[in-house]
Design an enzyme around this catalytic site. Structure first.
Site, short mmCIF file in Angstrom:
data_model
loop_
_atom_site.label_atom_id
_atom_site.label_comp_id
_atom_site.label_asym_id
_atom_site.label_seq_id
_atom_site.Cartn_x
_atom_site.Cartn_y
_atom_site.Cartn_z
N ALA A 4 60.84 26.86 31.25
CA ALA A 4 60.32 28.12 30.70
C ALA A 4 61.32 28.83 29.81
O ALA A 4 60.96 29.74 29.07
CB ALA A 4 59.91 29.04 31.85
N HIS A 46 52.05 9.44 17.38
CA HIS A 46 51.19 10.21 16.49
C HIS A 46 50.42 9.33 15.49
O HIS A 46 49.22 9.50 15.29
CB HIS A 46 52.00 11.23 15.68
CG HIS A 46 52.83 12.15 16.52
ND1 HIS A 46 52.37 12.69 17.70
CD2 HIS A 46 54.09 12.63 16.35
CE1 HIS A 46 53.33 13.47 18.20
NE2 HIS A 46 54.36 13.43 17.42
N GLY A 48 63.20 27.16 27.62
CA GLY A 48 63.52 26.20 26.55
C GLY A 48 62.87 26.53 25.22
O GLY A 48 62.07 27.45 25.08
N ASP A 104 49.93 14.67 22.92
CA ASP A 104 50.31 14.16 21.61
C ASP A 104 49.83 15.26 20.69
O ASP A 104 48.62 15.39 20.47
CB ASP A 104 49.62 12.84 21.30
CG ASP A 104 50.08 12.27 19.97
OD1 ASP A 104 50.00 13.01 18.97
OD2 ASP A 104 50.51 11.11 19.92
N HIS A 105 50.75 16.08 20.18
CA HIS A 105 50.28 17.31 19.52
C HIS A 105 49.43 17.03 18.28
O HIS A 105 48.68 17.88 17.84
CB HIS A 105 51.42 18.29 19.27
CG HIS A 105 52.25 18.00 18.05
ND1 HIS A 105 53.31 17.15 18.06
CD2 HIS A 105 52.16 18.47 16.78
CE1 HIS A 105 53.84 17.10 16.85
NE2 HIS A 105 53.17 17.90 16.05
N LYS A 139 55.85 14.41 25.14
CA LYS A 139 56.46 13.16 24.74
C LYS A 139 57.99 13.27 24.84
O LYS A 139 58.48 14.39 24.88
CB LYS A 139 56.03 12.78 23.33
CG LYS A 139 56.46 13.81 22.28
CD LYS A 139 56.26 13.32 20.91
CE LYS A 139 57.55 12.80 20.37
NZ LYS A 139 57.67 12.83 18.91
N1 LIG Z 1 61.20 21.61 21.01
C1 LIG Z 1 60.22 20.99 20.40
O1 LIG Z 1 59.77 21.35 19.32
C2 LIG Z 1 59.56 19.81 21.05
C3 LIG Z 1 59.94 19.39 22.30
N2 LIG Z 1 59.26 18.34 22.89
C4 LIG Z 1 59.61 17.91 24.24
O2 LIG Z 1 59.52 19.02 25.12
C5 LIG Z 1 60.47 18.92 26.14
C6 LIG Z 1 61.31 20.19 26.18
O3 LIG Z 1 61.99 20.32 24.97
P1 LIG Z 1 62.81 21.64 24.56
O4 LIG Z 1 62.12 22.87 25.01
O5 LIG Z 1 63.09 21.49 23.12
O6 LIG Z 1 64.17 21.49 25.38
P2 LIG Z 1 65.29 22.59 25.65
O7 LIG Z 1 66.56 21.84 25.82
O8 LIG Z 1 65.25 23.69 24.67
O9 LIG Z 1 64.87 23.20 27.05
C7 LIG Z 1 64.98 22.48 28.25
C8 LIG Z 1 64.44 23.31 29.40
O10 LIG Z 1 64.64 22.53 30.58
C9 LIG Z 1 65.29 23.32 31.56
N3 LIG Z 1 66.16 22.47 32.36
C10 LIG Z 1 67.05 21.56 31.92
N4 LIG Z 1 67.66 20.97 32.96
C11 LIG Z 1 67.15 21.52 34.07
C12 LIG Z 1 67.36 21.34 35.47
N5 LIG Z 1 68.23 20.45 35.94
N6 LIG Z 1 66.63 22.07 36.32
C13 LIG Z 1 65.75 22.98 35.88
N7 LIG Z 1 65.47 23.18 34.58
C14 LIG Z 1 66.18 22.49 33.70
C15 LIG Z 1 66.08 24.33 30.76
O11 LIG Z 1 66.24 25.50 31.54
P3 LIG Z 1 67.68 26.11 31.94
O12 LIG Z 1 68.58 25.84 30.81
O13 LIG Z 1 67.39 27.56 32.19
O14 LIG Z 1 68.01 25.40 33.17
C16 LIG Z 1 65.15 24.63 29.61
O15 LIG Z 1 64.19 25.59 29.98
C17 LIG Z 1 61.25 17.64 25.86
O16 LIG Z 1 60.63 16.60 26.57
C18 LIG Z 1 61.04 17.42 24.37
O17 LIG Z 1 61.13 16.05 24.03
C19 LIG Z 1 58.21 17.72 22.26
C20 LIG Z 1 57.80 18.09 21.01
C21 LIG Z 1 58.48 19.14 20.29
O1 LIG Z 2 56.61 15.02 17.42
C1 LIG Z 2 57.22 15.25 16.39
O2 LIG Z 2 56.55 15.81 15.38
C2 LIG Z 2 57.25 16.53 14.36
C3 LIG Z 2 56.28 16.67 13.19
O3 LIG Z 2 55.18 17.40 13.60
P1 LIG Z 2 54.27 18.18 12.55
O4 LIG Z 2 53.22 18.80 13.38
O5 LIG Z 2 55.18 19.18 11.88
O6 LIG Z 2 53.77 17.18 11.57
C4 LIG Z 2 58.51 15.82 13.94
O7 LIG Z 2 59.27 16.66 13.09
C5 LIG Z 2 59.35 15.50 15.15
O8 LIG Z 2 60.47 14.72 14.74
C6 LIG Z 2 58.55 14.73 16.17
O9 LIG Z 2 59.30 14.64 17.37
#
Ligand SMILES: NC(=O)C1=CN([C@@H]2O[C@H](COP(=O)(O)OP(=O)(O)OC[C@H]3O[C@@H](n4cnc5c(N)ncnc54)[C@H](OP(=O)(O)O)[C@@H]3O)[C@@H](O)[C@H]2O)C=CC1
Ligand SMILES: O=C1O[C@H](COP(=O)(O)O)[C@@H](O)[C@H](O)[C@H]1O
Length: 508
Positions: free
Chosen positions: A11, A241, A13, A179-180, A150
């Site tokens: 939450a 995708h 992240g 899969d967005h 993913k």
């Molecule tokens: N960001 C994006 O645009 C996209 C992300 N994803 C996927 O979404 C997922 C999350 O990505 P993202 O939000 O970018 O990652 P972040 O690194 O920004 O966030 C990770 C989150 O996980 C929590 N976390 C990490 N380790 C632990 C632990 N040991 N226990 C509890 N909580 C933990 C962190 O909380 P805290 O630090 O407070 O512990 C934080 O809230 C990944 O699988 C990524 O591949 C997919 C598509 C796009």
């Molecule tokens: O899942 C992913 O998608 C984005 C591209 O998404 P879009 O909605 O902007 O087309 C990509 O940048 C990223 O590398 C990949 O993990």
């Protein structure tokens, strides 16, 4: 919609801030959330409920497609939000979480329906699923669902292993693999449009010469080298995708298809995809990596100079491939798929090129003959264009394209995550990736992964800000085709003023 507790791992992240909270907020404004619901956000950071709510509100102000400046409205939305500290590896934290959730369910008088959303790295999926199972969080008299992000595995073997582990805690119908791209409104329209009798009739190898599916991005690797350098365009975009777009386009859904039919037909497409042999991959797949160049007027560095990337990295930032579907409808139609970073334009688009271009009169310039095209603009712009060629009697019967256009105003378009969260909350799996599709997709790309690993496919460097390596154009030229792209005014060197047209970007 049923009252539910939304349990959000991760939450604090990036994904939660940029996508999940804005999506929930927009669903709330559209009155698509139940009047009473609970959200429990989880992370390791120590936060009070109040500071968590303040962080969420800040995220809304930054990232919501609708302005989040109405404090009263925000307060109304945020009153459902609570925060608990949970370390994914600590079993006792799940037991504490169960108590907190039961307490919330009691306070709000809501049934114990629980949606577990894993917005955390994939290395945690298995531990969390086990924690949910062992703590009793999953033994609810209501329903339970698991939404996961993913990547789903790194290859066929790891994906199978992950699926086996998740299956111990959740049944397939309870797992919603995001899969967005499947949440993008135009992709969702594709499902319905292909059932439309007018298009259904044209959707075959009788009329279609080739299909081109493109997802080009202008961004580079950004701050994600640690992830991307082990994954590349093949795993990051193509396996999921791009193959999902292919399935959505070609599945020949009968009228009134339900989610089971959609999944069944998508699986059939994957089973009909002609497999590639490792040694033959280089004949159908182009691998590229961006070099320094200029993107939208700004100079950018090459991939190997990016922070966190090795100066000798062989990672693919571009892939183009020719695929064939060996079934009654598509036999003989090549499908060209390409995706890359640091390309000239940001665009996700499907172009269907029809057979038999209009023949020109003997006096007219035959060079200008262009096939009829049907174009689905998926993002960033949404639209459908049917480009039909006709002759202009006022200009000696010369070729003149006529476009029938539909374009959606961007402000009205819900974000992919709004559609997907809404569907998961409703238990509608239509636009999520079923395990069968995921497994078959990994199976199909496996020889490509191996061929890349063993360097059986050359890595072509391409200048940032272009359409990728020239070899990608050559792939289509071998079959007598070109990639099509939307002609911007400055690119319309051969087109008369005022005319809109898709043009080809061939170097041949
Ligand atoms: N960001 C994006 O645009 C996209 C992300 N994803 C996927 O979404 C997922 C999350 O990505 P993202 O939000 O970018 O990652 P972040 O690194 O920004 O966030 C990770 C989150 O996980 C929590 N976390 C990490 N380790 C632990 C632990 N040991 N226990 C509890 N909580 C933990 C962190 O909380 P805290 O630090 O407070 O512990 C934080 O809230 C990944 O699988 C990524 O591949 C997919 C598509 C796009
Ligand atoms: O899942 C992913 O998608 C984005 C591209 O998404 P879009 O909605 O902007 O087309 C990509 O940048 C990223 O590398 C990949 O993990």
């Amino acid at each position: 919609m049923e009252p539910t507790t939304f349990v959000l791992f991760g939450a604090t992240g990036d994904l939660a801030k940029r996508k999940i909270y804005p999506a929930l907020y927009n669903l709330f404004i559209d009155q698509k959330l139940p009047p009473t619901f609970a959200l429990v956000g989880l992370g390791r950071r120590e936060l009070t409920d109040e500071s968590f709510q303040a962080n969420v509100e800040q995220a809304l102000r930054h990232f919501s497609r609708r302005e989040a400046t109405n404090s009263a409205l925000n307060k109304d939305f945020l009153r459902s939000f609570r925060y608990s500290v949970l370390d994914i590896g600590r079993k006792e934290d799940y037991v504490k979480l169960l108590k907190r959730i039961e307490q919330r369910e009691k306070e709000l008088c809501i049934s114990p329906n629980r949606l577990f959303y894993l917005s955390v790295g994939p290395e945690f999926f298995e531990t969390i699923a086990a924690g949910i199972e062992e703590s009793g969080l999953g033994s609810t008299s209501g329903w339970k669902r698991l939404v996961i992000e993913k990547p789903f595995g790194h290859d066929l073997h790891s994906a199978r292993s992950l699926n086996r582990k998740l299956s111990k805690a959740f049944a397939e119908h309870e797992i919603f693999r995001i899969d967005h791209y499947l949440g993008k409104p135009m992709v969702q329209k594709l499902e319905i449009l292909q059932q439309n009798p007018a298009l259904h009739a044209l959707w075959t190898n009788h009329y279609i010469a080739n299909v081109q599916i493109t997802a080009n991005e202008t961004v580079g690797v950004e701050e994600r080298a640690g992830y991307y350098d082990h994954v590349g365009a093949i795993r990051d975009m193509f396996q999921n995708h791009m193959l999902q777009l292919l399935m959505m386009l070609t599945s020949h859904l009968p009228n009134n298809s339900n989610s089971e039919m959609v999944r069944f037909k998508k699986k059939m497409v994957m089973e009909s995809l002609e497999p590639l042999q490792k040694k033959e991959v280089s004949a159908s797949v182009i691998r590229g990596q961006y070099n320094a160049g200029t993107v939208q007027g700004k100079p950018v560095i090459g991939y190997r100079s990016e922070s966190g990337v090795s100066s000798t990295s062989m990672n693919d930032t571009f892939i183009a491939a020719r695929l064939k579907i060996d079934n009654f409808f598509w036999r003989g139609v090549p499908f060209y798929i390409r995706t890359g970073k640091r390309m000239k334009e940001k665009s996700t688009r499907i172009v269907i090129e029809f057979k038999e271009p209009l023949k020109m009169s003997s006096q007219a310039n035959d060079d200008k003959k262009v096939p009829n095209l049907l174009v689905f603009e998926i993002s960033p712009n949404e639209g459908i264009t049917l480009q039909l060629n006709t002759r202009d009697p006022q200009h000696k019967g010369e070729f003149k394209p006529l476009q029938i256009d539909f374009h959606e105003s961007r402000d009205d378009v819900p974000e992919a995550y709004e559609n997907l969260i809404y569907d998961a909350w409703h238990g509608d799996p239509t636009f999520f990736a079923h395990w069968d599709e995921v497994e078959l997709s990994w199976q199909w790309v496996e020889p490509i992964l191996e061929a890349f690993e063993e360097n059986l496919v050359p890595l072509h460097l391409y200048e940032a800000g272009t359409y990728g390596p020239a070899e990608s154009d050559a792939l289509l030229a071998e079959d007598g085709y070109h990639w099509w792209f939307d002609a911007k005014p400055e690119q319309k060197n051969e087109i008369k003023e005022g005319e809109e047209q898709y043009v080809c970007n061939s170097t041949y």
